[in-house]
Design an enzyme around this catalytic site. Structure first.
Site, PDB file in Angstrom:
ATOM      1  N   LYS A  56       1.317  -1.041   0.304  1.00  0.00           N
ATOM      2  CA  LYS A  56       0.484  -0.662   0.010  1.00  0.00           C
ATOM      3  C   LYS A  56       1.141   1.033  -0.346  1.00  0.00           C
ATOM      4  O   LYS A  56       1.780   1.877   0.881  1.00  0.00           O
ATOM      5  CB  LYS A  56      -1.023   0.273   1.464  1.00  0.00           C
TER       6      LYS A  56
HETATM    7  O1  G3P Z   1      -7.556   1.630   5.387  1.00  0.00           O
HETATM    8  C1  G3P Z   1      -8.120   2.858   5.310  1.00  0.00           C
HETATM    9  C2  G3P Z   1      -9.380   2.426   5.155  1.00  0.00           C
HETATM   10  O2  G3P Z   1     -10.515   1.862   5.571  1.00  0.00           O
HETATM   11  C3  G3P Z   1      -9.433   3.596   6.528  1.00  0.00           C
HETATM   12  O3  G3P Z   1     -10.561   4.176   7.771  1.00  0.00           O
HETATM   13  O4  G3P Z   1     -11.704   4.474   9.109  1.00  0.00           O
HETATM   14  O5  G3P Z   1      -9.568   4.909   9.374  1.00  0.00           O
HETATM   15  O6  G3P Z   1     -11.870   5.796   7.567  1.00  0.00           O
HETATM   16  P1  G3P Z   1     -11.688   4.787   8.576  1.00  0.00           P
END
Ligand code: G3P
Length: 224
Positions: free
Chosen positions: A84
């Site tokens: 990533k």
């Molecule tokens: O890993 C990327 C993403 O899914 C993060 O989500 O909940 O931290 O906005 P969030």
């Protein structure tokens, strides 16, 4: 649509893997930090729990050489690992180089179709388009997802649009409507995808009727 779990918690991964519908797992530095365990051991445990799944593990360097160095290391841990990389200029440059080396990448922190275009042109395997964080500030996160899916299809890029930062099942419904290739979500959201009150009511009625009639599937079998 492929279903990924967005977590570093191995117990959650094992539970979702049991359901037989899990195509991969995404992590990020925040999720790994939450585990209180080492990065490599956590990623390897997740790979073992989801054989053949795509397991995303994120670099923390922000310069071209650093990203390449970390990507080379992370991708050497297991063939299932997808590296990533953040959507910054050095990140996109690194993704292009990694693609030429045959290393799969997941470009993260993508919020617009122009950013998705840069990732697709660099040869990203997955493009992580965040929706919840946009909705959190009164935006419409799913708009960029729909535009990115259309862009990928119109120009025939190989990248897959991965809907990230999912907060609830309605985001999954919207991802399906947008034709997204992948949705990644917390365990609580994936668990909720099963639920419907009419399923519970319907099952109870079937079983009550069956039992009231005294029916058996294994006729003649000894009761324990
Ligand atoms: O890993 C990327 C993403 O899914 C993060 O989500 O909940 O931290 O906005 P969030």
């Amino acid at each position: 649509m492929k279903l990924f779990l967005d977590t570093g918690d191995i117990a959650e991964v094992e539970k979702a893997a049991e359901w037989g519908v899990l195509d991969g797992v995404t992590t990020n530095p925040t999720l790994i930090a939450k585990t209180g365990r080492g990065f490599r051991e956590t990623v390897l445990d997740i790979c073992r729990a989801v054989p053949n799944g795509a397991i995303s593990a994120e670099v923390v360097a922000t310069d071209y050489e650093g990203i390449l160095r970390e990507a080379q290391e992370i991708s050497s841990w297991h063939p299932q690992v997808v590296v990533k990389v953040p959507l910054i200029r050095d990140g996109v440059r690194a993704v292009s180089e990694l693609a030429s080396r045959g290393i799969r990448t997941n470009v993260t922190l993508v919020f617009s179709v122009t950013q998705a275009l840069m990732a697709a042109k660099a040869g990203a395997t997955f493009i992580s388009n965040f929706v919840g964080r946009v909705d959190d500030i009164s935006g419409e996160g799913m708009v960029a997802v729909a535009e990115s899916v259309q862009m990928i299809e119109t120009y025939g890029f190989d990248s897959e649009v991965l809907v990230a930062s999912i907060r609830h099942p309605q985001h999954v419904v919207d991802a399906i409507r947008a034709g997204a290739h992948i949705s990644t979500m917390p365990f609580s959201v994936m668990n909720a995808l099963f639920n419907h009150p009419l399923t519970d009511i319907g099952l109870k009625r079937f079983l009550d009727d069956w039992n009231a009639a005294g029916l058996e599937i294994f006729e003649g079998a000894l009761k324990t």
